[in-house]
Design a protein around this motif. Structure first.
Motif, PDB file in Angstrom:
ATOM      1  N   ARG A 116       2.489   5.560  -1.005  1.00  0.00           N
ATOM      2  CA  ARG A 116       2.166   4.170  -0.649  1.00  0.00           C
ATOM      3  C   ARG A 116       0.686   3.870  -0.899  1.00  0.00           C
ATOM      4  O   ARG A 116       0.340   2.820  -1.453  1.00  0.00           O
ATOM      5  N   ALA A 117      -0.177   4.814  -0.522  1.00  0.00           N
ATOM      6  CA  ALA A 117      -1.610   4.627  -0.745  1.00  0.00           C
ATOM      7  C   ALA A 117      -1.926   4.618  -2.240  1.00  0.00           C
ATOM      8  O   ALA A 117      -2.768   3.833  -2.703  1.00  0.00           O
ATOM      9  N   TYR A 118      -1.253   5.485  -2.998  1.00  0.00           N
ATOM     10  CA  TYR A 118      -1.461   5.549  -4.445  1.00  0.00           C
ATOM     11  C   TYR A 118      -1.075   4.225  -5.106  1.00  0.00           C
ATOM     12  O   TYR A 118      -1.806   3.696  -5.957  1.00  0.00           O
ATOM     13  N   ALA A 119       0.083   3.680  -4.726  1.00  0.00           N
ATOM     14  CA  ALA A 119       0.540   2.422  -5.308  1.00  0.00           C
ATOM     15  C   ALA A 119      -0.405   1.278  -4.944  1.00  0.00           C
ATOM     16  O   ALA A 119      -0.742   0.445  -5.796  1.00  0.00           O
ATOM     17  N   ALA A 120      -0.835   1.229  -3.676  1.00  0.00           N
ATOM     18  CA  ALA A 120      -1.749   0.173  -3.257  1.00  0.00           C
ATOM     19  C   ALA A 120      -3.077   0.263  -3.999  1.00  0.00           C
ATOM     20  O   ALA A 120      -3.684  -0.760  -4.358  1.00  0.00           O
ATOM     21  N   GLU A 121      -3.534   1.483  -4.249  1.00  0.00           N
ATOM     22  CA  GLU A 121      -4.804   1.694  -4.943  1.00  0.00           C
ATOM     23  C   GLU A 121      -4.740   1.229  -6.392  1.00  0.00           C
ATOM     24  O   GLU A 121      -5.658   0.589  -6.904  1.00  0.00           O
ATOM     25  N   HIS A 122      -3.646   1.539  -7.085  1.00  0.00           N
ATOM     26  CA  HIS A 122      -3.552   1.244  -8.512  1.00  0.00           C
ATOM     27  C   HIS A 122      -2.987  -0.146  -8.810  1.00  0.00           C
ATOM     28  O   HIS A 122      -3.261  -0.693  -9.892  1.00  0.00           O
ATOM     29  N   GLY A 124      -0.527 -10.102  -3.219  1.00  0.00           N
ATOM     30  CA  GLY A 124       0.500  -9.083  -3.081  1.00  0.00           C
ATOM     31  C   GLY A 124       1.649  -9.545  -2.204  1.00  0.00           C
ATOM     32  O   GLY A 124       1.457 -10.258  -1.217  1.00  0.00           O
ATOM     33  N   VAL A 125       2.856  -9.138  -2.571  1.00  0.00           N
ATOM     34  CA  VAL A 125       4.074  -9.502  -1.836  1.00  0.00           C
ATOM     35  C   VAL A 125       4.874  -8.235  -1.575  1.00  0.00           C
ATOM     36  O   VAL A 125       5.036  -7.393  -2.469  1.00  0.00           O
ATOM     37  N   LEU A 126       5.384  -8.086  -0.350  1.00  0.00           N
ATOM     38  CA  LEU A 126       6.296  -7.006  -0.004  1.00  0.00           C
ATOM     39  C   LEU A 126       7.726  -7.522  -0.112  1.00  0.00           C
ATOM     40  O   LEU A 126       8.050  -8.573   0.452  1.00  0.00           O
ATOM     41  N   VAL A 127       8.568  -6.806  -0.825  1.00  0.00           N
ATOM     42  CA  VAL A 127       9.953  -7.222  -1.052  1.00  0.00           C
ATOM     43  C   VAL A 127      10.886  -6.206  -0.409  1.00  0.00           C
ATOM     44  O   VAL A 127      10.771  -5.003  -0.668  1.00  0.00           O
ATOM     45  N   GLU A 145      10.451  -2.229  10.058  1.00  0.00           N
ATOM     46  CA  GLU A 145       9.694  -0.992  10.315  1.00  0.00           C
ATOM     47  C   GLU A 145       8.856  -0.618   9.094  1.00  0.00           C
ATOM     48  O   GLU A 145       7.700  -0.197   9.226  1.00  0.00           O
ATOM     49  N   MET A 146       9.419  -0.772   7.902  1.00  0.00           N
ATOM     50  CA  MET A 146       8.685  -0.438   6.691  1.00  0.00           C
ATOM     51  C   MET A 146       7.556  -1.424   6.422  1.00  0.00           C
ATOM     52  O   MET A 146       6.459  -1.038   6.013  1.00  0.00           O
ATOM     53  N   VAL A 147       7.822  -2.722   6.655  1.00  0.00           N
ATOM     54  CA  VAL A 147       6.775  -3.737   6.471  1.00  0.00           C
ATOM     55  C   VAL A 147       5.620  -3.468   7.428  1.00  0.00           C
ATOM     56  O   VAL A 147       4.443  -3.477   7.034  1.00  0.00           O
ATOM     57  N   ALA A 148       5.939  -3.223   8.702  1.00  0.00           N
ATOM     58  CA  ALA A 148       4.893  -2.976   9.699  1.00  0.00           C
ATOM     59  C   ALA A 148       4.080  -1.743   9.343  1.00  0.00           C
ATOM     60  O   ALA A 148       2.843  -1.735   9.449  1.00  0.00           O
ATOM     61  N   ASP A 153       0.116  -1.811   8.524  1.00  0.00           N
ATOM     62  CA  ASP A 153      -0.764  -0.976   9.346  1.00  0.00           C
ATOM     63  C   ASP A 153      -1.535   0.027   8.495  1.00  0.00           C
ATOM     64  O   ASP A 153      -2.644   0.439   8.861  1.00  0.00           O
ATOM     65  N   ALA A 154      -0.948   0.446   7.365  1.00  0.00           N
ATOM     66  CA  ALA A 154      -1.607   1.403   6.486  1.00  0.00           C
ATOM     67  C   ALA A 154      -2.630   0.742   5.566  1.00  0.00           C
ATOM     68  O   ALA A 154      -3.266   1.433   4.767  1.00  0.00           O
ATOM     69  N   GLY A 155      -2.752  -0.578   5.662  1.00  0.00           N
ATOM     70  CA  GLY A 155      -3.762  -1.282   4.878  1.00  0.00           C
ATOM     71  C   GLY A 155      -3.296  -1.825   3.550  1.00  0.00           C
ATOM     72  O   GLY A 155      -4.124  -2.227   2.727  1.00  0.00           O
TER      73      GLY A 155
END
Length: 422
Positions: free
Chosen positions: A67-73, A79-82, A167-170, A174-176
């Protein structure tokens, strides 16, 4: 691998994980333990099977790294969460969470597992960043013996698909992960608890709902079906806008929006197909005022998760696994998602800055940007597979045929056991 290597305490599972990922990125036809072991040059599938079932490592921790890798790159404004689900058709009743249930993968009720997924979509690309295996309430959640056989932890209890999605969205927020919107189809838009939970967190949403959804108009005084509202709108209420560029150009629809319910940032968004007149409806909420074009953009992003599923299954073997255990499912799915995120990041980094407007695309003679399938094709050519000798090929051929013979004998025994004598 440098990013996730610390999640493996021993060198053996770390090396197996690297070989597993390389196998997922390779051109091997079926990405199950046997095929990946052969691709890696092993004499048997044991190392890959141990990686998924018995080795000591935390798939959720690797998911956090992914998740951090994807957010970084892929991180970019807008951004939209689906949220969405996909099915994995299975035989038998031993695989964790399997039962006869509707799955869009098959388009009908099938014996299948269903996974709920979260995708991150930005202007730079899209990737799956979280997953939950749906555990049906009556056939699994209340059957201790079946749960134990499939390795389902006692802490895992029944949760609806919208609850798993929240739960996944939250966790992502929370992870930034930088995303101010959530979108999803009717299975999630129809759930009032999901909508309320998103509002409580201050996360905007554009969620599809059925035409029968009742909405409040006239400052909350009148409750009306969504399709009735659409039928009463004047021609001037409709605006032609693009929901984003598709493979064949801009996706133009007619759009209308109307304020609903209490508060000033709640709307019913209506999409009308220009050719067929077919309508689609979305409930929208935002923390601040936003223009119609922003709601249209978010609604148009929802289809990107289907492209993620297609790429994950077609390119990195998301659905190629042959495991039954709860832990094994999450480990394979997580590694497949990581492989897809890696390809997506490579494609994003290789994409030059070009205007994205339709007029530029119509005039440009440049090749299309590198996509995930082309990236994987090039990568497979660069990262050469291990040399395979004729002896090794024959070894695996014999192993496959012995396995097939064992399976055939088992089938014959079961068939003949039920036949009358003579």
């Amino acid at each position: 691998m440098a990013r996730i290597a610390g999640r493996f305490g021993r060198v053996e599972p770390r090396a197996a994980a690297r070989a597993y990922l390389l196998g997922l990125l390779s051109s091997v036809e079926r990405k199950n333990c046997r095929q990946l072991a052969e691709q890696a040059g092993h004499t048997r599938p044991g190392p890959m099977q141990r990686l998924l079932r018995y080795a000591r490592w935390d798939a959720d921790a690797v998911r956090d790294d992914l998740r951090a890798y994807a957010a970084e790159h892929l991180g970019a404004d807008g951004g939209v969460l689906v949220v969405d689900e996909t099915g994995f058709v299975k035989k038998g009743r031993s695989s964790a969470g399997v039962q006869r249930q509707y799955t869009g993968t098959a388009g009908r009720i099938e014996n299948a597992q269903v996974g709920v997924f979260l995708a991150l979509t930005t202007s730079r690309g899209r990737a799956l960043i979280d997953r939950r295996l749906y555990l049906p309430e009556h056939s699994w959640s209340t059957d201790p013996e079946r749960r134990t056989a499939a390795g389902i932890p006692e802490t895992v209890q029944f949760a609806t698909k919208p609850r798993l999605a929240f739960e996944m969205v939250a966790a992502a927020v929370d992870a930034g992960v930088a995303a101010s919107w959530v979108t999803g189809d009717e299975a999630y838009g129809q759930d009032p608890q999901l909508r309320a939970a998103l509002e409580a967190r201050g996360t905007g949403y554009v969620l599809a709902v059925a035409c029968s959804m009742r909405v409040s108009i006239n400052h909350g005084r009148t409750l009306v079906r969504a399709d009735t509202v659409a039928g009463r709108l004047p021609a001037t209420a409709w605006h032609r806008q693009s929901a984003g560029n598709g493979a064949k150009g801009p996706r133009y629809y007619d759009w209308a929006w109307i304020h609903i319910g209490p508060g000033s940032h709640r709307h019913l968004l209506i999409r009308r197909n220009r050719n067929t007149g077919e309508l689609a409806f979305y409930l929208c909420w935002s923390l601040t005022d936003v223009p119609l074009s922003e709601l249209v953009r978010v609604a148009g992003v929802r289809w990107s998760v289907e492209e993620c599923f297609q790429a994950a299954k077609g390119q990195v073997g998301l659905d190629h696994y042959q495991v039954r255990h709860w832990t094994s499912w999450h480990r394979h799915i997580t590694l497949a998602m990581l492989a897809l995120a890696f390809l997506t990041a490579l494609a994003a980094d290789a994409t030059p800055d070009r205007p994205a407007d339709a007029h530029h695309l119509a005039r440009s003679r440049d090749p299309i940007t590198l996509a995930v399938p082309e990236i994987r094709h090039l990568l497979a050519a660069v990262v050469s597979p291990p040399a395979v000798t004729a002896t090794r090929l024959l070894h695996w051929s014999n192993r496959r045929r012995r396995h097939q013979a064992t399976a055939r004998r088992s089938h014959y025994r079961r068939r003949t056991a039920g036949e009358p004598a003579g």
